[in-house]
Design an enzyme around this catalytic site. Structure first.
Site, PDB file in Angstrom:
ATOM      1  N   GLN A  97      58.837  98.362  68.792  1.00 54.15           N
ATOM      2  CA  GLN A  97      58.925  99.327  67.690  1.00 54.15           C
ATOM      3  C   GLN A  97      59.973  98.873  66.669  1.00 54.15           C
ATOM      4  O   GLN A  97      61.108  98.570  67.022  1.00 54.15           O
ATOM      5  CB  GLN A  97      59.276 100.715  68.257  1.00 54.15           C
ATOM      6  CG  GLN A  97      59.302 101.823  67.233  1.00 54.15           C
ATOM      7  CD  GLN A  97      57.920 102.122  66.635  1.00 54.15           C
ATOM      8  OE1 GLN A  97      56.924 102.187  67.350  1.00 54.15           O
ATOM      9  NE2 GLN A  97      57.860 102.277  65.328  1.00 54.15           N
TER      10      GLN A  97
ATOM     11  N   ASP B  49      49.955  94.615  67.614  1.00 54.96           N
ATOM     12  CA  ASP B  49      50.378  95.117  66.306  1.00 54.96           C
ATOM     13  C   ASP B  49      49.963  94.150  65.188  1.00 54.96           C
ATOM     14  O   ASP B  49      50.000  94.505  64.009  1.00 54.96           O
ATOM     15  CB  ASP B  49      51.913  95.242  66.282  1.00 54.96           C
ATOM     16  CG  ASP B  49      52.357  96.676  66.089  1.00 54.96           C
ATOM     17  OD1 ASP B  49      51.514  97.528  65.758  1.00 54.96           O
ATOM     18  OD2 ASP B  49      53.573  96.944  66.252  1.00 54.96           O
TER      19      ASP B  49
ATOM     20  N   LYS C 204      52.443 107.106  70.854  1.00 60.11           N
ATOM     21  CA  LYS C 204      51.682 105.916  71.277  1.00 60.11           C
ATOM     22  C   LYS C 204      51.452 105.945  72.785  1.00 60.11           C
ATOM     23  O   LYS C 204      50.348 105.667  73.263  1.00 60.11           O
ATOM     24  CB  LYS C 204      52.420 104.638  70.865  1.00 60.11           C
ATOM     25  CG  LYS C 204      52.321 104.381  69.366  1.00 60.11           C
ATOM     26  CD  LYS C 204      53.270 103.301  68.877  1.00 60.11           C
ATOM     27  CE  LYS C 204      53.178 103.182  67.351  1.00 60.11           C
ATOM     28  NZ  LYS C 204      54.196 102.299  66.779  1.00 60.11           N
TER      29      LYS C 204
END
Ligand code: NAD
Length: 295
Positions: free
Chosen positions: A98, A121, A54
């Site tokens: 994460q 997200d 990422k």
């Protein structure tokens, strides 16, 4: 019939280049780069790989990547304090924590604490709600990537029968809502669904997000169906070897489907491309900068 192989790698590259061009225009207009903060707690090997890729994709698009690595024994309070700082930081347009988080930390509390307008997200309850009632927000990257692949393959999805296998909050449910907004007739199948093969046989579009290697068989598919395989499963492939397979029996399904995504090289690359896309969109909204609406 031999199915067309949907090349997610090429589609992801094209999207990343489009985002890169928007980033360059944004930087020229505002004098700053869009910024994505990625928080990793602990050293889970798979999560570390995701976080590294990422960061790389973010930098390659010309954005700022802020990486925060915290030890596995980090308390929830410390993590929430970091989220608060990132929420308040004007150079941060997107925040990604994460998952999974270590057991002492409640994921829902952390995700809910992220400013919904920086939640690239799309996991927060506010963004899940926005998707459900059709308000602009952030949509989870994996289902968004699947939708982009489907639209590139099929054009208008209106009126098509879509079956989503899996009802998780990060893939199955948002996928079903996206297909519904695209005017598909949507069925969500899951572990309690009766006669899954028969349900799948009615589908023009099948999205498999289960996590069971090669579960969806060729004879479950309607000839010509478009199949999106979200699953990532590592299986043994001979002594000391392993390989990645999806939730669909790719070889068999390729004989029946009209088009199908491979694993790897299908949905996976689109997830990261959509993350930097969402970060660009966030930066643009925050600075009232106009970007290509097709992004
Ligand atoms: P999950 O475990 O949260 O959800 C799995 C879903 O499958 C559940 O809703 C369950 O009801 C359903 N299910 C389980 N067994 C079933 C069965 N026998 N028949 C029908 N349905 C069944 O998983 P998830 O987070 O949604 O991920 C699903 C898969 O997608 C996993 O393989 C994961 O690794 C992969 N994934 C890939 C990406 C990507 O970027 N490509 C991103 C996220 C997840």
């Amino acid at each position: 019939m031999t199915a067309r192989r949907i090349d997610g790698k090429a589609a992801a590259l094209a999207l990343r280049q489009q985002v890169g061009a928007e980033v360059a225009r944004f930087r020229a207009a505002t004098g700053r780069a869009p910024g994505l903060a990625v928080v990793l707690v602990g050293e889970d090997p798979a999560s570390s790989v995701y976080v590294r890729s990422k960061g790389k994709a973010t930098r390659e698009a010309g954005m700022e990547s802020f990486e925060h690595k915290l030890p596995a024994d980090t308390s929830q309070e410390t993590l929430l304090a970091l989220v608060d700082r990132l929420n308040a930081d004007p150079t941060v347009d997107g925040i990604l924590v994460q998952l999974p988080l270590p057991p002492q930390i409640d994921e829902n509390i952390v995700i809910t604490r992220i400013d919904p307008d920086k939640d690239v997200d799309g996991f927060s309850p506010v963004n899940a709600g926005r998707l459900a009632i059709g308000l602009p927000g952030f949509v989870a990257c994996t289902p968004l990537g699947c939708l982009k692949l489907l639209e590139a393959e099929l054009g208008d999805l209106s009126g098509k029968n879509a079956v989503v296998i899996g009802r998780s909050n990060i893939v199955g449910k948002p996928m079903a809502l996206l297909l519904l907004s695209a005017s598909c007739t949507v069925t969500i199948a899951h572990s309690r669904t009766r006669d899954l093969p028969e349900v799948v046989r009615g589908a023009d579009i099948v999205v498999a997000a289960v996590g069971r290697p090669e579960m969806v068989k060729a004879d479950w598919l309607k000839p010509g169906a478009t199949v999106i395989d979200v699953g990532i499963n590592r299986i043994e492939a001979g002594p000391g070897n392993s390989k990645l397979v999806g939730d669909v029996d790719f070889a068999g399904a390729s004989e029946v489907a009209g088009a199908i995504t491979p694993v790897p090289g299908g949905v996976g690359p689109m997830t990261i491309a959509c993350l930097i896309r969402n970060t660009m969109v966030s930066a643009a909204r925050r600075e009232r900068f106009e970007i290509d609406p097709a992004l």
